[in-house]
Structure formats: C-alpha cells, structure tokens
Write an enzyme that holds these catalytic residues in place. Structure first.
Site, PDB file in Angstrom:
ATOM      1  N   THR A  55       0.788  -1.272   0.003  1.00  0.00           N
ATOM      2  CA  THR A  55       0.046   0.033   0.071  1.00  0.00           C
ATOM      3  C   THR A  55       0.768   1.156  -0.008  1.00  0.00           C
ATOM      4  OG1 THR A  55      -0.096   0.103   2.464  1.00  0.00           O
ATOM      5  CG2 THR A  55      -1.733  -1.183   1.409  1.00  0.00           C
ATOM      6  N   GLU A  56       0.537   2.425  -0.264  1.00  0.00           N
ATOM      7  CA  GLU A  56       0.985   3.492  -0.371  1.00  0.00           C
ATOM      8  C   GLU A  56       1.617   4.046   0.929  1.00  0.00           C
ATOM      9  OE1 GLU A  56      -1.852   7.373  -1.041  1.00  0.00           O
ATOM     10  OE2 GLU A  56      -2.570   5.399  -2.243  1.00  0.00           O
ATOM     11  N   THR A  57       0.793   3.636   2.045  1.00  0.00           N
ATOM     12  CA  THR A  57       1.190   3.992   3.393  1.00  0.00           C
ATOM     13  C   THR A  57       2.473   3.091   3.803  1.00  0.00           C
ATOM     14  OG1 THR A  57      -0.799   2.795   4.143  1.00  0.00           O
ATOM     15  CG2 THR A  57      -0.879   5.197   3.876  1.00  0.00           C
ATOM     16  N   GLY A  58       2.817   2.183   3.207  1.00  0.00           N
ATOM     17  CA  GLY A  58       3.983   1.629   3.486  1.00  0.00           C
ATOM     18  C   GLY A  58       3.850   0.126   4.119  1.00  0.00           C
TER      19      GLY A  58
END
Length: 260
Positions: A55-58
């Site tokens: 995910t883009e949040t890591g």
C-alpha cells in the site's frame, strides 16, 4: 476457474474481476484506494496467493482483514502485514524497480496510454483544474507495468492526445519511453473500463480493443474514442465473473458493498 455465474453482476464487480485476472501469482503490486484494492485482494483469494500487496502508506505483503477497510491507511492493514514502513520506503521500492504492477486512473487517457489528472484545457487557463499527480507519476515511471482503470461513460475521456501528461504511458509511441530514460519494457499493459478491455500493441504501442463487455457493442465503444481505434483480430465478449468470484466479492471482500 469455477462455472460462470448466471446471476446478475454490476459493472464495478466485472471491472474488479477483470483487473484481478490481470494479476499473476508472485506479482509485487502497488494498489491504492477503491477498485484496485478490491481487485488485488480478489486475486490473492483466487489464483495469486503468493502476490505481494503493497500500500502507499508503507504496508508490505499485506493480507487484508475479514473485509476490506475503507482506506489504505487503516491500521488493520498494518496489523496484517509482514512489514509496516512508510511512504518514503515505498517510493524507494518504486525507484529501485521492485514494484512489478501499479494501478492508475485519470480524467483522460490517450492512444499511447498517457494519463491526465491535472487539467482539462490549457495548463495556464484550464477549463477544469484537477487533483494532480500525487504518486501517480512515480508509479507510471518506475513500475514494471501499469493497469489503468477508468470509466468510459462519455466522449472526451479517450482522446488522441491528453491535454496534459500527468502520468506517462508510451509518450509518443515506440521507443519514446526509452529515449526519455525510462526503464526498458515498462509502461501500461491494459486498460479496464466499464465498456471493455484494451491492450497495447507490442510494435506500435497503440491501444487497441481486446474485448467488449456483455451488452456493449464495438460501435458504441468507438463512439467514445476520439481516434481511429484498432480492434483485435480475435476481439471477443469479456468473460463474465464466475460464481466463486462473485461470492468472494459480495460475502468476503466487500460484504458492505462500500466499493462495489
């Protein structure tokens, strides 16, 4: 695959199923909010159990909880990940070429797969100013391949040339990405819409129609495209979802129908 379903299905469900089938076992997938999240989880639940979901949040190697959360920064995704990092670390993974597949969308797409999510009209005096790139340009630049998901409900979205290149596809055609310094053999692989599915010609890098959805005609699709759209020799009706896929979407992945 199990037997094809005879029950009704929505266009969103069909698009999720098609996008999930574009993913392969072992793919490292960067998926954001919305239908890409659903499609990635569906692939994990069916034919791609070894898919690595980022995910883009890591969150790295995420296994979604019992039903999908309503954002990609939900703590339930972190709790079900092998590693919880942050946006800088994921961006570094992109830059190192470690992301195999990225999902993208936009307001306009052109025949070479360039996406516009910046302005409609001229940049200096636009008719509409849009949200801009976010991380989309990074995904389009560094992912080994991208899958584009767009609604195709009116003319003006599939254009010969986008008003602004927010996220690069094949730019001006064969060799253009390589000349601009992009990784060799990268770029968009497919476009999934509510009307049909498009792929890109290996030689010309131009988008062509690979399949049309049930109840949609080729002529109807061509009316929504502003260039002389090429049609695959083996163009066919898009295979419908299976009973298993619909059951997973409705009863496991998105039982509250928040996405679909």
């Amino acid at each position: 695959m199990t037997t094809e379903t005879k029950q009704a299905f929505s266009l969103n469900e069909l698009m999720c199923v098609i996008a999930s089938r574009e993913l392969q076992n072992g793919d490292v997938v960067f998926a954001g909010y919305g239908l890409p999240l659903v499609a990635t989880y569906l692939a994990q639940c069916t034919h791609a159990a070894e898919l690595v979901f980022i995910t883009e949040t890591g969150n790295v190697r995420t296994t979604p909880p019992s039903s999908l959360p309503r954002s990609v920064d939900d703590l339930s995704l972190s709790a079900n990940s092998d590693m919880a990092t942050g946006l800088p670390e994921v961006t570094a993974m992109l830059a190192r070429g470690e992301i195999k597949v990225g999902f993208l969308g936009g307001a306009q797409v052109d025949r070479f797969g360039n996406l516009n999510s910046t302005v409609i009209g001229s940049y200096q005096n636009p008719k509409v100013r849009l949200m801009g790139s976010g991380g989309a340009n990074d995904i389009a630049t560094f992912a080994q391949r991208t899958i584009l998901i767009l609604n195709q409900e009116r003319p003006g979205r599939f254009v010969d040339r986008v008003d602004y290149i927010t996220s690069p596809g094949y730019l001006t055609g064969p060799g253009a990405r390589e000349k601009a310094g992009f990784t060799e053999n990268s770029g968009p692989s497919s476009v999934v819409t509510n009307k049909g599915v498009y792929h890109f010609d290996d030689d010309s890098k131009e988008m062509y129609l690979a399949s049309y959805h049930p109840g949609v005609t080729i002529d109807e699709i061509k009316e929504l495209v502003s260039w002389d759209l090429k049609i695959a020799v083996d163009v066919h009706e898009t295979p419908i979802p299976t009973i298993e896929e619909i059951d997973l979407l409705r009863n496991k992945i998105d039982p509250n129908r928040f996405y679909i």
